[in-house]
Scaffold this active site. Structure first.
Site, short mmCIF file in Angstrom:
data_model
loop_
_atom_site.label_atom_id
_atom_site.label_comp_id
_atom_site.label_asym_id
_atom_site.label_seq_id
_atom_site.Cartn_x
_atom_site.Cartn_y
_atom_site.Cartn_z
N LYS A 132 25.07 -25.74 -53.71
CA LYS A 132 24.10 -25.71 -54.18
C LYS A 132 23.07 -26.71 -54.30
O LYS A 132 23.82 -27.24 -55.34
CB LYS A 132 24.31 -24.34 -55.53
CG LYS A 132 22.74 -23.63 -55.85
CD LYS A 132 23.00 -23.54 -57.37
CE LYS A 132 21.82 -21.60 -58.10
NZ LYS A 132 21.82 -20.96 -58.91
N SER A 157 19.90 -16.46 -58.35
CA SER A 157 19.78 -17.59 -57.27
C SER A 157 20.77 -18.69 -56.69
O SER A 157 19.79 -18.92 -56.23
CB SER A 157 19.40 -18.80 -58.53
OG SER A 157 20.05 -19.05 -59.23
N SER A 190 23.49 -15.67 -61.88
CA SER A 190 23.34 -16.19 -60.51
C SER A 190 24.67 -16.82 -59.42
O SER A 190 23.88 -16.78 -58.26
CB SER A 190 22.33 -17.34 -60.19
OG SER A 190 21.53 -16.98 -60.33
N1 GLN Z 1 17.75 -13.94 -62.90
C1 GLN Z 1 18.23 -14.64 -64.18
C2 GLN Z 1 17.09 -15.60 -64.19
O1 GLN Z 1 16.01 -15.62 -63.83
C3 GLN Z 1 19.68 -15.50 -63.81
C4 GLN Z 1 19.18 -16.79 -63.17
C5 GLN Z 1 20.40 -17.91 -62.90
O2 GLN Z 1 21.21 -17.00 -63.55
N2 GLN Z 1 20.17 -18.69 -62.46
O3 GLN Z 1 16.33 -16.38 -65.02
#
Ligand code: GLN
Length: 490
Positions: free
Chosen positions: A78, A153, A177
């Site tokens: 990532k 994400s 994510s």
């Molecule tokens: N969807 C969650 C957020 O927007 C989690 C994102 C993540 O785990 N990086 O914060």
């Protein structure tokens, strides 16, 4: 078996037996990326020459019998993990041309174990989002149906594994994510215990919530990657001083084809969540049945503070984000807006141009909630709720080995469907946020498909540092469930 079909486990075995070369494996994957990634958009950076250079070196090491756990195996990262000499953008304009001087600890460990970094994958800007639509550069599509999001994400990593562009990948998980995109893409995603894996070289979003973990084709590969990336690190004071077991030992116990002796807790609050899709429920009920058939005792448990999880998370995470992102000010890193009158003007212009709308929203919420006079009412209060959530879990684990839940209330949604409605988007995180709030490990494993043919995962959570139970039960589940097609045709 074709090259792209290889799991990490298979690839390691074939490479060591000299049945394939890392050069051929990496070339085949690069060709596949070239041919198909235009429509999926899982990668931000692929440096072909560098990939081939690493593959050649791996082949030499294999010939000299100078190998380690992942020698010659292509892994995607990532693009929020710092890679020395290679762009690390966080899918943000503000870091569009940022080239780190160092490798993050997990990257160092992967390279030290012979892995080939095949590329850097797309994400929601600074990991803020649940659909990978918040990237400044491109939208990633779900390889099962390109009209749908891959989740987020870490959507680029999950899509790259599902599209079989790499043997495995790393993602990061602040509130789901790793697990949610894994679920939407039909692959395995493991968020380790907070502190299990060093965060050094991970660009911070919510420092008390962030963890790096594997996204893989199967449970065994998740264990193989976890073996490599885990461990205390003097560069990260929040990394835990606990022993790292050989996680593949979790599978020895399953040889008998039974999980007898294990108890799974099913939280009664989770299935009464508003808007849960009947197809998700169906997959979940089938998972319960499979576990039952494997000898697992299913027990109803209660996580009474479930209703407050989303609200508390969406205070804590933006607060930490606003503080972490203050460093991107046009002075120390990346973008600087030059046509400015003075330093304040330069900060304003740089941040307005460098950060996308979702990131700006989080910074505003976080800065507001942390400001004098509001701290106690928001961050302080949310932290107290967080403690209550942790206590819910401690109590639940007195009577079960793992907690079984859905990963998301619905399968992947269409690209564009939720992007203008942040609240709806936040609410889809309801089942994954708690593991981060409590610091416990969670895994997402393919559990079935929707009527539209989109994957649906199931989630398991365990006590702090008990990834072993997740891997054991997960492996049992994976080897028992009949899924049909495991990867999409591209
Ligand atoms: N969807 C969650 C957020 O927007 C989690 C994102 C993540 O785990 N990086 O914060």
């Amino acid at each position: 078996m074709e090259y792209h079909e290889l799991t990490i486990d298979n690839a390691v075995k074939l490479l060591l037996k000299h049945e394939i070369s890392s050069f051929d494996l990496a070339s085949a994957l690069l060709d596949r990326i070239e041919k198909h990634d235009e429509k999926i958009g899982s990668f931000i950076t692929v440096d072909k020459d560098l990939v081939m250079e690493q593959a050649k070196k791996a082949d030499k090491d294999i010939a000299k019998k100078n190998t380690s756990a992942l020698t010659g195996v292509p892994i995607a990262l990532k693009d929020i993990l710092c890679t020395r000499g290679m762009k690390t953008t966080c899918a943000s304009r503000i870091l569009e041309n940022f080239i780190p001087q160092y490798d993050g600890t997990v990257v160092k460990k992967l390279k030290g174990n012979g892995a080939i970094i095949i590329g850097k994958t797309n994400l929601d800007e600074f990991a803020m989002g649940s659909s990978t639509e918040n990237s400044a550069f491109k939208i990633t599509a779900n390889p099962w149906n390109t009209l749908y999001v891959p989740g987020g994400s870490s959507g680029g990593s999950a899509a790259a594994v599902a599209a079989q562009f790499c043997c495995g990948a790393l993602g990061t998980d602040t509130g789901g994510s790793i697990r949610q995109p894994a679920s939407h893409c039909g692959v395995v995603g493991l968020k380790p215990t907070y502190g299990r894996v060093s965060r050094f070289g991970l660009v911070s979003y919510g420092s008390s919530l962030d963890q790096i973990g594997p996204i893989t084709k199967n449970v065994k590969d998740a264990a193989l990657l976890l073996n490599v990336i885990s461990g205390n690190d003097k560069m990260d004071s929040t990394s835990a001083k606990v022993d790292v077991p050989d996680f593949t030992k979790a599978f020895d116990k399953f040889e008998k084809g039974s999980l007898k002796g294990m108890t799974a807790g099913v939280p009664k609050e989770y299935l009464s969540v508003d808007g849960i899709d009947p197809e998700v429920e169906k997959v979940f009920n089938n998972a319960k049945k499979i576990f039952k058939d494997l000898g697992v005792k299913i027990k109803e448990i209660s996580l009474p503070h479930t209703d407050y999880v989303v609200a508390a998370y969406y205070i804590i995470a933006p607060c930490e984000a606003s503080s972490n992102l203050a460093r991107f000010d046009g002075v120390k890193y990346g973008l600087r807006e030059k046509s400015s009158d003075d330093i304040i003007d330069m900060y304003k212009k740089t941040k307005s141009k460098g950060f996308g709308p979702e990131v700006q929203r989080r910074i505003l919420i976080g800065t507001y909630a942390l400001s004098a006079g509001y701290y106690d009412a928001y961050y302080g209060r949310a932290s107290k709720v967080r403690t209550l959530i942790m206590e819910d879990f401690s109590k639940a684990f007195e009577t079960c080995d793992f907690i079984l839940t859905p990963v998301a209330p619905a399968p992947a949604f269409k690209i564009g469907e939720n992007i203008d409605d942040p609240l709806t988007m936040y609410l889809t995180d309801i089942f994954t946020l708690s593991a981060n709030m409590a610091g416990i490990p969670g895994i997402s494993i393919p559990g079935g498909y929707s009527s539209k043919g989109l994957p649906i995962g199931i989630q398991m959570m365990a006590q702090r540092f008990d990834e072993m139970s997740l891997l054991r039960a997960g492996f049992g589940f994976e080897t028992t469930i009949q899924l049909g097609k495991k990867f999409p045709d591209l």
